[in-house]
Enzyme design. Structure first.
Site, PDB file in Angstrom:
ATOM      1  N   GLU A 215     -49.133  24.911   6.931  1.00 34.51           N
ATOM      2  CA  GLU A 215     -48.742  25.683   5.442  1.00 34.51           C
ATOM      3  C   GLU A 215     -50.523  26.779   4.734  1.00 34.51           C
ATOM      4  OE1 GLU A 215     -46.906  22.109   5.523  1.00 34.51           O
ATOM      5  OE2 GLU A 215     -49.382  22.386   5.903  1.00 34.51           O
TER       6      GLU A 215
ATOM      7  N   HIS B  90     -38.532  21.309  -3.450  1.00 33.96           N
ATOM      8  CA  HIS B  90     -39.183  20.049  -3.550  1.00 33.96           C
ATOM      9  C   HIS B  90     -40.891  18.707  -4.521  1.00 33.96           C
ATOM     10  CE1 HIS B  90     -36.593  20.294   0.250  1.00 33.96           C
ATOM     11  NE2 HIS B  90     -36.225  19.230   0.149  1.00 33.96           N
TER      12      HIS B  90
END
Length: 312
Positions: free
Chosen positions: A58, A109
């Site tokens: 990420e 999420h």
């Protein structure tokens, strides 16, 4: 009565990217090996040449998106909130926030409703982290209609944007034909004079349900959707506080650093008003069914009713 339609806002995110991608050739999407879960796979299927999987990396994904944004493209970088806001915080701060680059972060999420994935994935700190970055817009939509409008507004906005989308399906409360979205503006979904309930994300539908229950008991609650957490709609918050005299904030986030704290910060300086904050109370979540967890942590209409009644 017809059944209320429910859609997860992560699905809305994927659909909005596909719609925008058909119009804007400069829109590109980055993902961190989670295209199926974040729903950027919807965009990938339509525009495979403009979708890039950066793998489970990420921080690197954010840095790549930052670089691409300097080439005239508009990147949307996506992962779970825990990783997009948490793991990659330093890159978001230094590579996007500091140079004020035109990168959009689509984080899915978020919050307790991640459910069975447990505390390691239930990010209830992302609003706080992203709010702390100068110039970062921070948003969380209440339903499918608002989510899609929010993605469009993020594309049109010049500068960094963080959006949180949910895993769980939530009721569609807006009419797409009439809904208007503007960054930094909230909306009054129900007028009231006894207490102002201010919410975002999946808590908006819960706030509306709570207001119905309260009305039956003679308590007239105003319900406000604050889809933009930063910049906060100060004018609307102050007006509602002045009208009602009491405020309850509701968010699927820690009570530390999120919507409640933003509202309290404003009111303490400009219009001291009694406030109760509903959120996750300085604790981690744990694994379990999303619905059961939301009730356990008080992120539900019944708990909002209890708090408002105790507040009268």
């Amino acid at each position: 009565m017809a059944e209320v339609k429910k859609i997860a806002t992560r699905d809305s995110y994927g659909n909005a990217l596909k719609e925008l991608g058909a119009i804007h050739e400069d829109l590109v999407v980055f993902d961190a090996d989670l295209a199926g879960a974040t729903k950027t796979g919807t965009f990938k299927k339509a525009f495979p040449e403009r979708h890039f999987d950066c793998g489970i990396a990420e921080s690197n994904m954010i840095a790549v998106a930052a670089g691409v944004s300097t080439m005239g493209l508009v990147p949307f970088a996506s992962s779970f909130a825990m990783f997009a806001a948490g793991r990659a915080f330093e890159q978001v701060r230094n590579s996007i926030g500091y140079p004020h680059l035109n990168v959009k972060i689509g984080a899915t999420h978020g919050g307790i409703s991640v459910g069975e994935d447990g505390a390691s994935h239930q990010c209830c700190e992302d609003f706080a982290l992203m709010r702390s970055i100068p110039g970062m817009v921070v948003m969380s939509p209440s339903d499918d209609v608002e989510a899609k409008a929010m993605v469009k507004a993020a594309y049109e906005h010049q500068g960094p944007v963080y959006m949180r989308f949910g895993r769980a399906a939530v009721p569609v409360i807006h009419d797409e034909a009439t809904f208007k979205f503007e960054i930094g503006k909230g909306e009054v979904l129900r007028d009231g004079t006894d207490v102002a309930i201010m919410a975002n994300g999946l808590m908006v539908a819960e706030a509306l349900q709570a207001a119905e229950t309260l009305a039956a008991d003679g308590i007239n609650a105003m319900v406000i959707n604050l889809g933009t957490i930063k910049p906060l709609d100060e004018e609307l918050v102050l007006k509602a506080a002045q009208t009602c005299g009491k405020v309850v904030t509701c968010e699927e986030h820690s009570v530390i650093g999120g919507l409640g704290e933003a509202v309290c910060g404003l009111l303490s300086e400009k219009l001291p008003t009694p406030v109760r904050r509903i959120g996750v109370n300085d604790e981690f979540g744990h694994s379990g069914p999303a619905g059961a967890l939301l009730k356990q942590f008080g992120l539900c209409a019944d708990h909002i009713v209890e708090v408002v009644k105790d507040f009268q």
